[in-house]
Write an enzyme that holds these catalytic residues in place. Structure first.
Site, short mmCIF file in Angstrom:
data_model
loop_
_atom_site.label_atom_id
_atom_site.label_comp_id
_atom_site.label_asym_id
_atom_site.label_seq_id
_atom_site.Cartn_x
_atom_site.Cartn_y
_atom_site.Cartn_z
N ASN A 123 10.55 -2.15 -0.78
CA ASN A 123 10.97 -3.29 0.02
C ASN A 123 12.38 -3.05 0.54
OD1 ASN A 123 8.61 -4.79 -0.44
ND2 ASN A 123 9.42 -5.71 -2.30
N HIS A 137 2.07 -8.59 2.97
CA HIS A 137 2.42 -7.50 3.91
C HIS A 137 1.39 -7.38 5.03
CE1 HIS A 137 5.67 -5.97 1.32
NE2 HIS A 137 4.87 -6.24 0.31
#
Length: 851
Positions: free
Chosen positions: A290, A217
């Site tokens: 997510n 990320h």
């Protein structure tokens, strides 16, 4: 109480000296202050001064005495204040003669006592808990003394924002810099001097500006906003954001890709992070999710392996931000629990049109806890009001070249333009007993709970309405941790979640320089922080008092445990058969975890034919990049356990024979609860019909019908879209009526893939000119190939034909093509907007592309 002899009472002869009273008093108070600072017990003076009540002495000391310009007055008042502090400390400590909550720490008679609120008492004199009685002395730096019971470090971010307008440059120590252009040198052409502290500070800071990027990320975009509760669910949870309908909680959201480094492109095929930090009045809650509701692995033990496999291969650090390589597919084909996730990743979910048209999921099963302590299992979903939409793969590849910041720019410009992204928070709630009846295990992060089993329930909405001021300070330094929960939210025994709870905290300590990362403004809660965790790198707090432990009496028992008001873990009881049949500790997974293919089949079967084609195309692309034939064969063998047609298509496209199916750890469920779930298709959520911040190209050239263009342009603006006049060169074009029309951007700088739809130029002259421009033809070709809506004036059909598009107005089979007579274009805006809201006309997609 025991008294202590002070210098004021050392010698009767000394105290009786004539004319020495003031000197003696001054010396007494001074010596008393010294002994206090040297760490002995609080001073008690005797003999020379009359004893007064505690409140009377405190009032005197807190008056003008200790700040008097007269040293004798000040010293006498100081001695009084120290004496009052000592007595107040004694009284406060005596008010807690024992720890009344201690028995509650133990199981007695088989009964567990809920944690009570910690015992505490308020001092009669605030000096009793002070670090120093000099705290009243203020300055521009000191400010005023601490306000009782408050921690101002957790105020709004406004106190941290900086505007340098009208200010001169300074060093980090606030020293004005006279010359910011030159280093200090010995002579005009001489060496730079080491004494140039301004240069050294500036270069040193520059050398250390970059902090380690996130392992995963790393590339992200953030925004501020708020969450508003829209349904009363206090029967399910006591969590602060859901306390009442209409309550608004500040949030910060960070969207991200997973595999790529910080400098990678946005529109890659990847999972997207969707992390929300709720700044509740009971602390921070991080819902770290997510845009895909499942994951590759079932146990956190495998997390380093899957990340290592998808990252660039270690021998040459390629490819960047891509799963299309050997090591990833080698791992996947040997880890069949990944089959479900692979279907999602190879689908259009992995190339969203924007963060504004992307779902979010909490992935794991959590618990809601209500005020009575009852638990309900819950899964979290974020659903965008603008619908769920994706990019075409060919389009995404080109976008990464034309604008690698495509998603970041879209989010920023939408918020900056007032088209605030909005999402519904929807939940699925169910009991342990319900979950036990299903053919899958809700603690398995590779499984979903189909909406047909548990429908979504809308409980709130989230609006993102403010861009950050400072990317590094906010978006880059924000720290999300799955274990950041508040009372009313609790974990389950999901083994992946349990590992994440450890991992996220550990990585933030390394990345942000120590355990005090919560003090960085973007991470600081709006709820005040009071605990005994002090020191460590980058501690910003200046703590009052000498107590940093609990229980205590010297600070009146403060801070004390919250008891029923505080967070407490759900007292889970294992089923009796588990307790007897299973050993106390083991390394294993439940039997239902072994079914790797039922839900992968469910996902694929639930996709539209276009989406199924896109999955096959994605697998073809990814596996074409895999160099090891055995890995390709193993993946196709895994696909045979999901869908024979899919496996056959991929095998054909790879020029290989169908291998034998992979052996299964457990046979799929013969009759699953849900065989097809339309909700799993992107097409199930087309959105609310708005086209906020959609980018629309209006092609222009000399001879265009300016009035028709202006009509469509204004209709798009009123609908919240972002239209642009796109031409061959900057400057102006001449309309058919002789007016000058400004070109806002060129085809070269803003190719087709950066727009969601296009209008061809009204006016035969302009269309003919563009038909001779290769870039314009390529623009039209890609708009058509990527199935985007096109508004085509009949007079501009020749441009369509020149681009190789053979669809005619009378065909009528393509909802993305809107043919309008030139004299009716002024009223075409509304219908064009409706076609844009459909996102794409996938019906026109062919293999291979005809245009």
């Amino acid at each position: 109480m025991a008294t202590r002899k002070t210098p004021a009472a050392q010698s009767p002869s000394e105290s009786g000296k004539s004319g020495g009273a003031k000197k003696a008093a001054t010396k007494a108070a001074g010596s008393a202050s010294v002994k206090q600072s040297m760490g002995g017990p609080s001073v008690k003076t005797t003999g020379a001064r009359t004893r007064r009540s505690l409140l009377e002495r405190a009032a005197t000391a807190l008056g003008s005495g200790t700040s008097s310009d007269n040293a004798a007055v000040r010293n006498l008042a100081t001695a009084d204040r120290l004496e009052a502090k000592y007595d107040a400390t004694e009284a406060l400590s005596a008010s807690l003669p024992h720890n009344p909550t201690k028995p509650a720490e133990y199981v007695q008679g088989g009964q567990v006592t809920p944690a009570p609120e910690g015992a505490h008492a308020a001092p009669d004199n605030l000096d009793a808990t002070a670090s120093t009685i000099s705290e009243d002395n203020t300055s521009d730096k000191n400010g005023s003394k601490a306000t009782p019971g408050t921690n101002p470090n957790n105020g709004p971010l406004q106190r941290h924002r900086i505007d340098s307008g009208g200010r001169a440059i300074t060093t980090n120590q606030g020293v004005p810099v006279a010359d910011n252009q030159h280093s200090l040198r010995l002579g005009e052409r001489g060496p730079t001097l080491l004494e140039d502290f301004i240069l050294r500070e500036k270069i040193t800071h520059f050398d250390h500006e970059r902090i380690p990027e996130r392992v995963v990320h790393a590339r992200g975009s953030g925004a501020h906003g708020y969450f508003e509760c829209t349904e009363d669910i206090t029967a399910l949870t006591k969590a602060a954001p859901f306390a009442k309908v209409g309550k608004r909680t500040p949030v910060f959201v960070r969207f991200s890709t997973v595999a790529g480094e910080r400098g990678s492109a946005d529109a890659v095929r990847d999972v997207r992070g969707f992390a929300v930090k709720f700044y509740t009045d009971e602390g921070n809650w991080d819902l770290v999710g997510n845009n895909i509701p499942v994951f590759f692995i079932q146990d956190a033990m495998k997390f380093p392996d899957v990340v290592h496999a998808v990252k660039p291969e270690p021998h040459h650090q390629m490819p960047q931000a891509s799963s299309a390589h050997d090591t990833f597919w080698d791992f996947i084909s040997l880890s069949p629990e990944s089959a479900h996730m692979v279907m999602w990743q190879m689908s259009d979910r992995a190339i969203p049109r924007s963060y504004r048209t992307m779902q979010g999921f909490g992935v794991h099963t959590f618990r809601f806890i209500n005020a009575e302590g009852a638990a309900t299992l819950v899964k979290f979903h974020w659903t965008p009001l603008l619908g769920t939409h994706s990019l075409d793969w060919d389009e995404a590849v080109k976008i990464n070249g034309a604008d690698p910041d495509f998603h970041r720019r879209d989010l920023w410009e939408a918020i900056e333009g007032g088209a605030f992204p909005e999402y519904l928070l929807q939940i699925q709630t169910f009991t342990e007993e319900q979950a036990a009846q299903w053919s899958f295990d809700v603690l398995d992060a590779t499984k979903i709970v189909p909406e047909e089993l548990v429908p979504l329930r809308t409980v709130g909405r989230m609006v993102l309405d403010r861009n950050p001021d400072y990317f590094f300070g906010e978006t880059e330094q924000v720290a999300f941790c799955t274990q950041h929960v508040v009372p009313g939210i609790d974990f389950t025994n999901d083994p992946l979640l349990q590992g994440r709870n450890f991992s996220y905290l550990d990585t933030q300590i390394t990345r942000l320089g120590g355990p005090n990362f919560h003090l960085i403004p973007i991470n600081a809660p709006v709820a005040e922080v009071h605990n005994n965790q002090r020191d460590g790198f980058h501690q910003h707090g200046i703590f009052r008092g000498r107590v940093n432990y609990e229980p205590n009496s010297l600070a009146g028992g403060c801070p004390f445990q919250a008891g029923a008001r505080g967070f407490s873990s759900f007292a889970e009881r294992l089923l009796a058969q588990q307790a007897t049949a299973e050993p106390t500790k083991l390394r294993a997974k439940p039997e239902k975890f072994a079914d790797h293919y039922t839900q992968a089949r469910l996902f694929y079967a639930s996709q539209t034919p276009v989406e199924q084609y896109h999955i096959a195309r994605a697998l073809r692309f990814e596996l074409t990049r895999v160099q090891t034939q055995a890995v390709r064969a193993r993946v196709v063998a895994m696909l045979r356990n999901i869908d024979e047609g899919l496996a056959a298509t991929v095998a054909r496209d790879l020029g290989m024979a169908l291998p034998e199916p992979l052996p299964m750890a457990r046979a799929p469920v013969e009759a699953p609860e849900v065989a097809v779930s339309p909700a799993l298709s992107l097409a199930a959520r087309p959105g609310d019909g708005r086209i906020l911040a959609r980018r629309i190209a209006l092609l222009v050239g000399d001879g265009v019908d300016g009035a028709a263009l202006e009509s469509v342009y204004q209709a798009l603006v009123q609908a919240g879209a972002v239209p642009r006049y796109v031409g061959a060169r900057l400057g102006v074009v001449q309309t058919s009526s002789g007016d000058a029309l400004p070109v806002e951007v060129t085809i070269e700088a803003a190719p087709s893939v950066l727009f969601d739809a296009a209008m061809l130029p009204p006016g035969a002259g302009a269309a003919a000119t563009m038909a001779a421009d290769g870039l314009a033809l390529e623009f039209v070709q890609q708009q058509y190939r990527h199935c985007k809506p096109l508004l085509v004036p009949i007079g501009a059909a020749l441009l369509l034909e020149a681009a190789g598009v053979t669809t005619l107005p009378e065909d009528g089979g393509d909802p993305g093509l809107l043919f309008v007579p030139d004299d009716q274009l002024a009223g075409a805006g509304e219908e064009f907007i409706r076609r844009i809201a459909l996102h794409r006309a996938w019906q026109r997609q062919t293999e291979p592309p005809l245009v």
